[in-house]
Design a protein around this motif. Sequence first.
Motif, PDB file in Angstrom:
ATOM      1  N   TYR A 199    -121.344-117.483  68.769  1.00 45.31           N
ATOM      2  CA  TYR A 199    -120.007-117.556  69.367  1.00 45.31           C
ATOM      3  C   TYR A 199    -119.392-118.938  69.151  1.00 45.31           C
ATOM      4  O   TYR A 199    -118.233-119.062  68.740  1.00 45.31           O
ATOM      5  CB  TYR A 199    -120.060-117.246  70.866  1.00 45.31           C
ATOM      6  N   LEU A 200    -120.161-119.984  69.424  1.00 44.97           N
ATOM      7  CA  LEU A 200    -119.636-121.346  69.315  1.00 44.97           C
ATOM      8  C   LEU A 200    -119.222-121.673  67.879  1.00 44.97           C
ATOM      9  O   LEU A 200    -118.187-122.309  67.654  1.00 44.97           O
ATOM     10  CB  LEU A 200    -120.671-122.353  69.813  1.00 44.97           C
ATOM     11  N   ASP A 201    -120.028-121.253  66.919  1.00 42.92           N
ATOM     12  CA  ASP A 201    -119.697-121.517  65.512  1.00 42.92           C
ATOM     13  C   ASP A 201    -118.366-120.865  65.138  1.00 42.92           C
ATOM     14  O   ASP A 201    -117.493-121.493  64.524  1.00 42.92           O
ATOM     15  CB  ASP A 201    -120.803-120.995  64.594  1.00 42.92           C
ATOM     16  N   THR A 202    -118.220-119.602  65.527  1.00 45.02           N
ATOM     17  CA  THR A 202    -116.991-118.869  65.203  1.00 45.02           C
ATOM     18  C   THR A 202    -115.800-119.427  65.976  1.00 45.02           C
ATOM     19  O   THR A 202    -114.726-119.659  65.411  1.00 45.02           O
ATOM     20  CB  THR A 202    -117.166-117.371  65.535  1.00 45.02           C
ATOM     21  N   ALA A 203    -116.003-119.657  67.275  1.00 44.45           N
ATOM     22  CA  ALA A 203    -114.901-120.101  68.130  1.00 44.45           C
ATOM     23  C   ALA A 203    -114.461-121.526  67.796  1.00 44.45           C
ATOM     24  O   ALA A 203    -113.272-121.848  67.869  1.00 44.45           O
ATOM     25  CB  ALA A 203    -115.316-120.004  69.596  1.00 44.45           C
ATOM     26  N   PHE A 204    -115.411-122.387  67.427  1.00 47.52           N
ATOM     27  CA  PHE A 204    -115.063-123.772  67.099  1.00 47.52           C
ATOM     28  C   PHE A 204    -114.160-123.829  65.863  1.00 47.52           C
ATOM     29  O   PHE A 204    -113.187-124.585  65.815  1.00 47.52           O
ATOM     30  CB  PHE A 204    -116.332-124.586  66.858  1.00 47.52           C
ATOM     31  N   LYS A 205    -114.493-123.019  64.885  1.00 47.02           N
ATOM     32  CA  LYS A 205    -113.663-122.952  63.678  1.00 47.02           C
ATOM     33  C   LYS A 205    -112.260-122.465  64.032  1.00 47.02           C
ATOM     34  O   LYS A 205    -111.252-123.015  63.572  1.00 47.02           O
ATOM     35  CB  LYS A 205    -114.316-122.011  62.661  1.00 47.02           C
ATOM     36  N   LYS A 206    -112.209-121.442  64.881  1.00 52.97           N
ATOM     37  CA  LYS A 206    -110.928-120.893  65.320  1.00 52.97           C
ATOM     38  C   LYS A 206    -110.143-121.933  66.127  1.00 52.97           C
ATOM     39  O   LYS A 206    -108.921-122.051  65.999  1.00 52.97           O
ATOM     40  CB  LYS A 206    -111.186-119.649  66.169  1.00 52.97           C
ATOM     41  N   GLN A 207    -110.859-122.696  66.951  1.00 48.33           N
ATOM     42  CA  GLN A 207    -110.214-123.720  67.779  1.00 48.33           C
ATOM     43  C   GLN A 207    -109.498-124.757  66.910  1.00 48.33           C
ATOM     44  O   GLN A 207    -108.357-125.128  67.168  1.00 48.33           O
ATOM     45  CB  GLN A 207    -111.253-124.411  68.667  1.00 48.33           C
ATOM     46  N   LYS A 208    -110.191-125.236  65.890  1.00 47.13           N
ATOM     47  CA  LYS A 208    -109.601-126.242  65.000  1.00 47.13           C
ATOM     48  C   LYS A 208    -108.355-125.701  64.311  1.00 47.13           C
ATOM     49  O   LYS A 208    -107.330-126.384  64.224  1.00 47.13           O
ATOM     50  CB  LYS A 208    -110.627-126.679  63.952  1.00 47.13           C
ATOM     51  N   GLU A 209    -108.439-124.474  63.835  1.00 43.13           N
ATOM     52  CA  GLU A 209    -107.301-123.869  63.139  1.00 43.13           C
ATOM     53  C   GLU A 209    -106.125-123.664  64.095  1.00 43.13           C
ATOM     54  O   GLU A 209    -104.979-123.993  63.766  1.00 43.13           O
ATOM     55  CB  GLU A 209    -107.716-122.520  62.534  1.00 43.13           C
ATOM     56  N   HIS A 210    -106.423-123.139  65.267  1.00 44.03           N
ATOM     57  CA  HIS A 210    -105.364-122.806  66.223  1.00 44.03           C
ATOM     58  C   HIS A 210    -104.697-124.066  66.775  1.00 44.03           C
ATOM     59  O   HIS A 210    -103.472-124.122  66.906  1.00 44.03           O
ATOM     60  CB  HIS A 210    -105.947-121.967  67.364  1.00 44.03           C
ATOM     61  N   LEU A 238    -125.195-117.300  71.775  1.00 44.89           N
ATOM     62  CA  LEU A 238    -124.272-118.375  72.144  1.00 44.89           C
ATOM     63  C   LEU A 238    -123.873-119.195  70.923  1.00 44.89           C
ATOM     64  O   LEU A 238    -122.693-119.522  70.739  1.00 44.89           O
ATOM     65  CB  LEU A 238    -124.925-119.276  73.195  1.00 44.89           C
ATOM     66  N   GLN A 239    -124.845-119.520  70.085  1.00 47.68           N
ATOM     67  CA  GLN A 239    -124.542-120.350  68.915  1.00 47.68           C
ATOM     68  C   GLN A 239    -123.606-119.627  67.949  1.00 47.68           C
ATOM     69  O   GLN A 239    -122.703-120.246  67.369  1.00 47.68           O
ATOM     70  CB  GLN A 239    -125.830-120.750  68.198  1.00 47.68           C
ATOM     71  N   LEU A 254    -119.700-124.294  81.068  1.00 47.37           N
ATOM     72  CA  LEU A 254    -119.895-122.851  81.153  1.00 47.37           C
ATOM     73  C   LEU A 254    -119.291-122.212  79.911  1.00 47.37           C
ATOM     74  O   LEU A 254    -118.249-122.655  79.420  1.00 47.37           O
ATOM     75  CB  LEU A 254    -119.200-122.277  82.391  1.00 47.37           C
ATOM     76  N   VAL A 255    -119.962-121.184  79.431  1.00 42.76           N
ATOM     77  CA  VAL A 255    -119.392-120.345  78.369  1.00 42.76           C
ATOM     78  C   VAL A 255    -119.427-118.905  78.872  1.00 42.76           C
ATOM     79  O   VAL A 255    -120.487-118.399  79.258  1.00 42.76           O
ATOM     80  CB  VAL A 255    -120.171-120.475  77.047  1.00 42.76           C
ATOM     81  N   PHE A 256    -118.268-118.271  78.897  1.00 42.66           N
ATOM     82  CA  PHE A 256    -118.151-116.879  79.333  1.00 42.66           C
ATOM     83  C   PHE A 256    -118.233-115.996  78.091  1.00 42.66           C
ATOM     84  O   PHE A 256    -117.441-116.156  77.161  1.00 42.66           O
ATOM     85  CB  PHE A 256    -116.826-116.662  80.059  1.00 42.66           C
ATOM     86  N   LEU A 257    -119.184-115.091  78.099  1.00 42.91           N
ATOM     87  CA  LEU A 257    -119.405-114.294  76.896  1.00 42.91           C
ATOM     88  C   LEU A 257    -119.947-112.924  77.270  1.00 42.91           C
ATOM     89  O   LEU A 257    -121.021-112.814  77.870  1.00 42.91           O
ATOM     90  CB  LEU A 257    -120.387-115.027  75.972  1.00 42.91           C
ATOM     91  N   ASP A 258    -119.178-111.893  76.948  1.00 41.55           N
ATOM     92  CA  ASP A 258    -119.598-110.506  77.179  1.00 41.55           C
ATOM     93  C   ASP A 258    -120.039-110.273  78.625  1.00 41.55           C
ATOM     94  O   ASP A 258    -121.128-109.753  78.893  1.00 41.55           O
ATOM     95  CB  ASP A 258    -120.729-110.112  76.215  1.00 41.55           C
ATOM     96  N   GLN A 259    -119.190-110.711  79.557  1.00 44.08           N
ATOM     97  CA  GLN A 259    -119.378-110.506  81.000  1.00 44.08           C
ATOM     98  C   GLN A 259    -120.538-111.308  81.591  1.00 44.08           C
ATOM     99  O   GLN A 259    -120.924-111.095  82.734  1.00 44.08           O
ATOM    100  CB  GLN A 259    -119.572-109.012  81.319  1.00 44.08           C
ATOM    101  N   LYS A 260    -121.080-112.226  80.816  1.00 43.60           N
ATOM    102  CA  LYS A 260    -122.136-113.114  81.312  1.00 43.60           C
ATOM    103  C   LYS A 260    -121.640-114.558  81.259  1.00 43.60           C
ATOM    104  O   LYS A 260    -120.671-114.869  80.558  1.00 43.60           O
ATOM    105  CB  LYS A 260    -123.416-112.955  80.494  1.00 43.60           C
ATOM    106  N   ILE A 261    -122.334-115.416  82.001  1.00 42.22           N
ATOM    107  CA  ILE A 261    -121.986-116.840  82.012  1.00 42.22           C
ATOM    108  C   ILE A 261    -123.183-117.625  81.484  1.00 42.22           C
ATOM    109  O   ILE A 261    -124.289-117.537  82.033  1.00 42.22           O
ATOM    110  CB  ILE A 261    -121.635-117.323  83.432  1.00 42.22           C
ATOM    111  N   TYR A 262    -122.955-118.370  80.424  1.00 46.94           N
ATOM    112  CA  TYR A 262    -124.000-119.216  79.840  1.00 46.94           C
ATOM    113  C   TYR A 262    -123.840-120.619  80.429  1.00 46.94           C
ATOM    114  O   TYR A 262    -122.791-121.246  80.277  1.00 46.94           O
ATOM    115  CB  TYR A 262    -123.876-119.245  78.319  1.00 46.94           C
ATOM    116  N   MET A 263    -124.883-121.080  81.098  1.00 45.44           N
ATOM    117  CA  MET A 263    -124.826-122.350  81.816  1.00 45.44           C
ATOM    118  C   MET A 263    -125.459-123.455  80.967  1.00 45.44           C
ATOM    119  O   MET A 263    -126.630-123.364  80.581  1.00 45.44           O
ATOM    120  CB  MET A 263    -125.548-122.219  83.157  1.00 45.44           C
ATOM    121  N   ILE A 264    -124.672-124.491  80.703  1.00 46.19           N
ATOM    122  CA  ILE A 264    -125.060-125.533  79.748  1.00 46.19           C
ATOM    123  C   ILE A 264    -125.091-126.896  80.427  1.00 46.19           C
ATOM    124  O   ILE A 264    -124.269-127.197  81.289  1.00 46.19           O
ATOM    125  CB  ILE A 264    -124.061-125.561  78.567  1.00 46.19           C
TER     126      ILE A 264
END
Length: 333
Positions: free
Chosen positions: A194-205, A191-192, A134-144
């Motif tokens: 978000y994932l691109d931005t968040a993945f980069k942030k995840q690695k750094e954090h 979704l993509q 699941l990805v939670f994004l802007d009050q919606k749930i993206y089901m993967i």
Amino acid sequence: MKKITWLTLLIICFIDFSRAQDQTQQLTNIQKGNYLSYLTTRNSSGKYEGGLRDLTYRITSIKDYRIFPEHKEVYMIRGGDPDRPDKDKELMFLPDNEAYPITYIEKVFEGNKSMQEELGFAPRINPYTDGNRLVFLDQKIYMIENWKDKDNYTLLAVLEYQPKKVSKFKLMKETMKSPKKMNALQPHEKLQQYLDTAFKKQKEHYATWIKKAENANKVAHTKSVLDLTLKAIKKKNEDWRNSAEYKRIKERNQMAKSHAQNSYAIVINQTGQDIYLYAEGSNNGSVIRNGSSVSTIDCTKNQYYTFSAGMSSREGTKIITANQSCGLQVIVK
């Protein structure tokens, strides 16, 4: 040249901030309750075809994650039968990363309850369900499904919260509006991004986060719990298989299997219609539905079949000769 207003800058900053949020932060905007499932199938030209799944999607509970309480455990009914709520299965989703989650994964904790209480909690590694996210994004749930990495996955649907029970009429209206809604949302692109931005942030954090001894120790401890739990399960299974009772049960099962092979035949019905089976001299037939099979047909007697109920072996066609088809498959065409 157009002037960039403060409002424009504020909107841009908000969008960037939203994209940079981890999943636990995004989860604060997700409500418990029922959701509508908007399908994300696209046609050959890339347009969304729309449609809704008439199944139950419900966030039932959101609790502190027992291992890392700064994150959450999300409990969900994911595709239940609205006509059989008693069959609904509640699934648990956990963050994919201790420091900065970008998805929540369908998980269970390893071991039984007593192991968990004594040793602690560790998520089970399961290749069959780890692709469900699941990805939670802007009050919606993206089901993967079929998640391999941030660039390889299948987006099944976008779930949207419904504060009230959805009537059949509203469901029909939403279904008609869904292509326009999904084409406006562009969920794959959103979704993509978000994932691109968040993945980069995840690695750094994570690189900074894991340097703290407290965090590193907690990760190591969770791995130790998992390793010890798996070792305990393996030993328990080995002890069980080496027990005298296990060997006795295996022997009995083998004897029963051998008896079945010497006493029964399997009849497979491929006639295109139901058939009725009669042992020689019997007027009581047993039905075998078209396309099905029965594995407990007495092979020590001659067996006959007809296409009509209420008949007898005298009016049937022989398919089994006594003691010659035991343990075998008999296909009736």
